[in-house]
Design an enzyme around this catalytic site. Structure first.
Site, short mmCIF file in Angstrom:
data_model
loop_
_atom_site.label_atom_id
_atom_site.label_comp_id
_atom_site.label_asym_id
_atom_site.label_seq_id
_atom_site.Cartn_x
_atom_site.Cartn_y
_atom_site.Cartn_z
N LEU A 203 0.81 -1.22 0.00
CA LEU A 203 0.00 0.00 0.00
C LEU A 203 0.84 1.27 0.00
O LEU A 203 0.27 2.37 -0.11
CB LEU A 203 -0.95 0.00 1.20
CG LEU A 203 -1.95 -1.17 1.27
CD1 LEU A 203 -2.92 -0.96 2.44
CD2 LEU A 203 -2.71 -1.33 -0.03
N HIS B 72 13.11 -2.35 -0.90
CA HIS B 72 12.30 -1.87 -2.02
C HIS B 72 13.02 -0.70 -2.69
O HIS B 72 13.77 0.02 -2.04
CB HIS B 72 10.92 -1.44 -1.51
CG HIS B 72 9.94 -1.16 -2.60
ND1 HIS B 72 9.90 0.04 -3.27
CD2 HIS B 72 8.95 -1.93 -3.15
CE1 HIS B 72 8.94 0.00 -4.18
NE2 HIS B 72 8.36 -1.18 -4.12
N GLU C 156 12.28 -6.02 -9.50
CA GLU C 156 11.46 -4.84 -9.79
C GLU C 156 12.30 -3.75 -10.46
O GLU C 156 12.93 -2.95 -9.76
CB GLU C 156 10.88 -4.26 -8.50
CG GLU C 156 9.74 -5.03 -7.89
CD GLU C 156 8.97 -4.15 -6.92
OE1 GLU C 156 7.76 -4.05 -7.08
OE2 GLU C 156 9.59 -3.57 -6.02
#
Length: 215
Positions: free
Chosen positions: A7, A85, A133
């Site tokens: 989120l 991340h 990613e």
């Protein structure tokens, strides 16, 4: 296929998204987890959905103001944590220390990497899973599985060459059932996504469409 919804710090209702994810997981049998802000971990976990922290810090108890202690994330209901991340990059030594902290707290771990070389490097640290990613595709409308499938297959190969027990997830631009299908065809065992659900007008419908290929 594991579906992990990050989120981030999006202006969504984390509990409403978590409730939607829990309902879809229950009705379809899909494994779906939600990673909210640290302040929302307990509220999200209370919905019954699998809950992950967006990050845990590389420290134990002590004088570490501003840190996210792995034990407190677990106590709030987190079952796993993301690390490294692209929006919260870490030094390799800090990833290693955060993995130790997560292990100490009983949290499952997923370490992100930008490319296959990074995936190989972080796999060597012993996480439960890794996620490839490419930063340029994060938050976009084109998934890495379709934009550059070689990145996914090369990341899977890089992880397998180090430790074939470590799962590889596919992130960046994932939003549809076709994206999930493509990721699986390329060897990924899960997907990591954010805006496709967190920014959706109807998160439940978005999740239902995403996991439809798993039926």
């Amino acid at each position: 296929m594991f579906v992990l919804v990050n989120l981030k710090a999006y202006p969504c209702d984390p509990v409403a998204v978590a409730e939607a994810a829990h309902d879809v997981a229950e009705s379809t049998g899909a494994r779906i987890a939600i990673a909210p802000q640290a302040a929302d971990l307990a509220a999200v976990a209370d919905t019954g959905v699998e809950t992950w922290a967006q990050h845990v810090s590389p420290n134990d108890y002590g004088s570490h103001t501003g840190s996210t202690l792995a034990e407190r994330a677990a106590a709030a209901g987190a079952e796993g944590t993301l690390l490294n991340h692209s929006e919260n990059r870490m030094k390799l030594a800090d990833i290693d220390a955060s993995l130790e902290a997560a292990k100490r707290a009983g949290l499952e771990t997923c370490v992100c990497g930008n490319n296959p070389a990074q995936i190989g490097a972080v796999t060597a640290l012993g996480p439960d899973s890794v996620a490839v990613e490419p930063p340029e595709l994060i938050g976009g409308d084109v998934s890495v599985a379709s934009a550059d499938p070689d990145i996914v297959t090369d990341a899977v190969a890089a992880a397998e060459a180090v430790d074939d027990d470590v799962d590889v997830y596919c992130g960046a631009g994932i939003s549809t059932g076709d994206d999930l299908d493509a990721a699986g065809d390329l060897g990924a065992s899960g997907v990591l996504l954010a805006s496709g659900v967190a920014k959706a007008d109807d998160p439940k419908a978005a999740l239902e469409a995403l996991v439809a290929p798993l039926a």
